[in-house]
Design a protein around this motif. Sequence first.
Motif, PDB file in Angstrom:
ATOM      1  N   SER A  66      -0.940   6.684  58.873  1.00 28.85           N
ATOM      2  CA  SER A  66      -1.676   6.416  57.741  1.00 28.85           C
ATOM      3  C   SER A  66      -3.323   6.482  57.519  1.00 28.85           C
ATOM      4  CB  SER A  66      -1.655   4.762  57.077  1.00 28.85           C
ATOM      5  OG  SER A  66      -2.203   4.140  58.273  1.00 28.85           O
ATOM      6  N   GLY A  67      -3.690   6.588  58.710  1.00 37.17           N
ATOM      7  CA  GLY A  67      -5.138   7.028  59.142  1.00 37.17           C
ATOM      8  C   GLY A  67      -5.226   8.522  59.052  1.00 37.17           C
ATOM      9  N   SER A  68      -4.282   9.295  59.426  1.00 37.30           N
ATOM     10  CA  SER A  68      -4.266  10.845  59.298  1.00 37.30           C
ATOM     11  C   SER A  68      -4.247  10.969  57.802  1.00 37.30           C
ATOM     12  CB  SER A  68      -3.216  11.284  60.194  1.00 37.30           C
ATOM     13  OG  SER A  68      -3.288  12.621  59.820  1.00 37.30           O
ATOM     14  N   GLU A  69      -3.574  10.697  56.954  1.00 34.76           N
ATOM     15  CA  GLU A  69      -3.396  10.711  55.711  1.00 34.76           C
ATOM     16  C   GLU A  69      -5.091  10.473  54.992  1.00 34.76           C
ATOM     17  OE1 GLU A  69      -0.245   8.655  53.688  1.00 34.76           O
ATOM     18  OE2 GLU A  69       1.059   9.735  55.292  1.00 34.76           O
ATOM     19  N   LYS A  70      -5.455   9.372  55.315  1.00 34.48           N
ATOM     20  CA  LYS A  70      -6.781   8.856  54.939  1.00 34.48           C
ATOM     21  C   LYS A  70      -7.740  10.030  55.070  1.00 34.48           C
ATOM     22  CE  LYS A  70      -6.086   4.154  53.889  1.00 34.48           C
ATOM     23  NZ  LYS A  70      -6.240   2.843  54.370  1.00 34.48           N
ATOM     24  N   ASN A  73     -11.370  14.526  53.876  1.00 32.63           N
ATOM     25  CA  ASN A  73     -11.754  15.722  54.097  1.00 32.63           C
ATOM     26  C   ASN A  73     -11.792  16.546  52.851  1.00 32.63           C
ATOM     27  OD1 ASN A  73     -12.403  15.245  56.919  1.00 32.63           O
ATOM     28  ND2 ASN A  73     -10.404  16.084  57.633  1.00 32.63           N
ATOM     29  N   GLN A  74     -10.718  16.511  52.227  1.00 37.54           N
ATOM     30  CA  GLN A  74     -10.448  17.091  50.766  1.00 37.54           C
ATOM     31  C   GLN A  74     -11.528  16.890  49.786  1.00 37.54           C
ATOM     32  OE1 GLN A  74      -8.574  19.959  50.133  1.00 37.54           O
ATOM     33  NE2 GLN A  74      -8.007  19.867  52.164  1.00 37.54           N
ATOM     34  N   ALA A  75     -11.767  15.669  49.806  1.00 35.98           N
ATOM     35  CA  ALA A  75     -13.008  15.236  48.997  1.00 35.98           C
ATOM     36  C   ALA A  75     -14.314  15.601  49.303  1.00 35.98           C
ATOM     37  CB  ALA A  75     -12.990  13.563  49.063  1.00 35.98           C
ATOM     38  N   ILE A  76     -14.543  15.953  50.338  1.00 29.77           N
ATOM     39  CA  ILE A  76     -15.828  16.346  51.215  1.00 29.77           C
ATOM     40  C   ILE A  76     -15.818  17.931  50.595  1.00 29.77           C
ATOM     41  CG2 ILE A  76     -17.037  17.259  53.041  1.00 29.77           C
ATOM     42  CD1 ILE A  76     -16.210  14.419  54.482  1.00 29.77           C
ATOM     43  N   LYS A 108     -20.767   9.046  46.907  1.00 26.50           N
ATOM     44  CA  LYS A 108     -19.459   9.088  46.183  1.00 26.50           C
ATOM     45  C   LYS A 108     -18.167   8.548  46.514  1.00 26.50           C
ATOM     46  CE  LYS A 108     -21.183  13.284  44.004  1.00 26.50           C
ATOM     47  NZ  LYS A 108     -21.071  15.018  44.009  1.00 26.50           N
ATOM     48  N   LEU A 109     -17.969   8.777  47.961  1.00 25.48           N
ATOM     49  CA  LEU A 109     -16.995   8.376  48.723  1.00 25.48           C
ATOM     50  C   LEU A 109     -16.823   6.897  49.051  1.00 25.48           C
ATOM     51  CD1 LEU A 109     -16.201  11.384  51.151  1.00 25.48           C
ATOM     52  CD2 LEU A 109     -15.327  10.911  48.876  1.00 25.48           C
ATOM     53  N   GLY A 110     -17.958   6.404  49.062  1.00 19.63           N
ATOM     54  CA  GLY A 110     -18.233   4.815  49.547  1.00 19.63           C
ATOM     55  C   GLY A 110     -18.182   4.839  50.950  1.00 19.63           C
ATOM     56  N   VAL A 111     -18.592   5.637  51.773  1.00 19.75           N
ATOM     57  CA  VAL A 111     -18.627   5.440  53.135  1.00 19.75           C
ATOM     58  C   VAL A 111     -20.026   5.776  53.680  1.00 19.75           C
ATOM     59  CG1 VAL A 111     -16.138   6.342  53.515  1.00 19.75           C
ATOM     60  CG2 VAL A 111     -17.903   7.888  53.605  1.00 19.75           C
ATOM     61  N   SER A 112     -19.964   5.707  55.015  1.00 13.49           N
ATOM     62  CA  SER A 112     -21.544   5.889  55.501  1.00 13.49           C
ATOM     63  C   SER A 112     -21.802   7.431  55.679  1.00 13.49           C
ATOM     64  CB  SER A 112     -21.478   5.222  56.887  1.00 13.49           C
ATOM     65  OG  SER A 112     -20.925   5.670  57.757  1.00 13.49           O
ATOM     66  N   SER A 113     -23.155   7.768  55.685  1.00 13.37           N
ATOM     67  CA  SER A 113     -23.601   9.243  55.557  1.00 13.37           C
ATOM     68  C   SER A 113     -23.090   9.913  57.051  1.00 13.37           C
ATOM     69  CB  SER A 113     -25.081   9.307  55.421  1.00 13.37           C
ATOM     70  OG  SER A 113     -25.840   8.670  56.181  1.00 13.37           O
ATOM     71  N   ARG A 114     -23.240   8.711  58.360  1.00  8.78           N
ATOM     72  CA  ARG A 114     -22.723   9.216  59.640  1.00  8.78           C
ATOM     73  C   ARG A 114     -21.293   9.563  59.674  1.00  8.78           C
ATOM     74  NH1 ARG A 114     -23.068  12.210  63.411  1.00  8.78           N
ATOM     75  NH2 ARG A 114     -22.455  11.132  65.156  1.00  8.78           N
ATOM     76  N   ALA A 115     -20.497   8.717  58.598  1.00  9.36           N
ATOM     77  CA  ALA A 115     -18.879   9.225  58.651  1.00  9.36           C
ATOM     78  C   ALA A 115     -18.794  10.499  58.074  1.00  9.36           C
ATOM     79  CB  ALA A 115     -18.225   8.112  57.967  1.00  9.36           C
ATOM     80  N   VAL A 116     -19.543  10.802  56.969  1.00 10.23           N
ATOM     81  CA  VAL A 116     -19.492  12.015  56.460  1.00 10.23           C
ATOM     82  C   VAL A 116     -19.915  13.304  57.615  1.00 10.23           C
ATOM     83  CG1 VAL A 116     -20.299  13.525  54.472  1.00 10.23           C
ATOM     84  CG2 VAL A 116     -19.638  11.117  54.104  1.00 10.23           C
ATOM     85  N   GLU A 117     -21.051  13.009  58.186  1.00  8.05           N
ATOM     86  CA  GLU A 117     -21.466  13.913  59.148  1.00  8.05           C
ATOM     87  C   GLU A 117     -20.651  14.137  60.077  1.00  8.05           C
ATOM     88  OE1 GLU A 117     -25.213  12.009  60.359  1.00  8.05           O
ATOM     89  OE2 GLU A 117     -26.312  12.561  58.464  1.00  8.05           O
ATOM     90  N   LYS A 118     -19.888  13.445  60.558  1.00 12.09           N
ATOM     91  CA  LYS A 118     -18.667  13.466  61.751  1.00 12.09           C
ATOM     92  C   LYS A 118     -17.752  14.285  60.987  1.00 12.09           C
ATOM     93  CE  LYS A 118     -19.356   9.249  64.324  1.00 12.09           C
ATOM     94  NZ  LYS A 118     -18.969   8.034  64.750  1.00 12.09           N
ATOM     95  N   ARG A 119     -17.208  13.897  59.746  1.00 12.31           N
ATOM     96  CA  ARG A 119     -16.405  14.960  59.271  1.00 12.31           C
ATOM     97  C   ARG A 119     -16.459  16.166  58.997  1.00 12.31           C
ATOM     98  NH1 ARG A 119     -11.914  11.850  57.543  1.00 12.31           N
ATOM     99  NH2 ARG A 119     -12.183   9.677  57.707  1.00 12.31           N
ATOM    100  N   ILE A 120     -17.894  16.302  58.642  1.00 10.81           N
ATOM    101  CA  ILE A 120     -18.537  17.609  58.446  1.00 10.81           C
ATOM    102  C   ILE A 120     -18.496  18.541  59.578  1.00 10.81           C
ATOM    103  CG2 ILE A 120     -20.625  19.148  57.928  1.00 10.81           C
ATOM    104  CD1 ILE A 120     -21.038  16.989  55.675  1.00 10.81           C
TER     105      ILE A 120
END
Length: 87
Positions: free
Chosen positions: A16-20, A25-28, A46-58
């Motif tokens: 389930s974590g992989s799906e999320k 990633n698709q939202a980014i 927009k996603l309701g997560v930390s900017s650090r979480a987005v930076e890691k995904r980027i």
Amino acid sequence: MITTEKSAIGSEKNGSGSEKSSEKNQAIISAIRLNPKVTAAEIAMKLGVSSRAVEKRIKTLRENGVIRRIGGDKGGYWEVIENGIEQ
């Protein structure tokens, strides 16, 4: 038997974590397509997560060749790359 039960629970979490992760990633990627100059902080809001979480995904998306940064941090923009073709 307890070890087997824990393994089964762990694999359920990974599934389930992989799906999320894929959804985030698709939202980014979608946010970048809509606004190539979007910042990690704006995506995070927009996603309701930390900017650090987005930076890691980027970072992961960049390493996997899905997106790339053109120009510098202040004046640059993001580019989505699919199958080696720039979008």
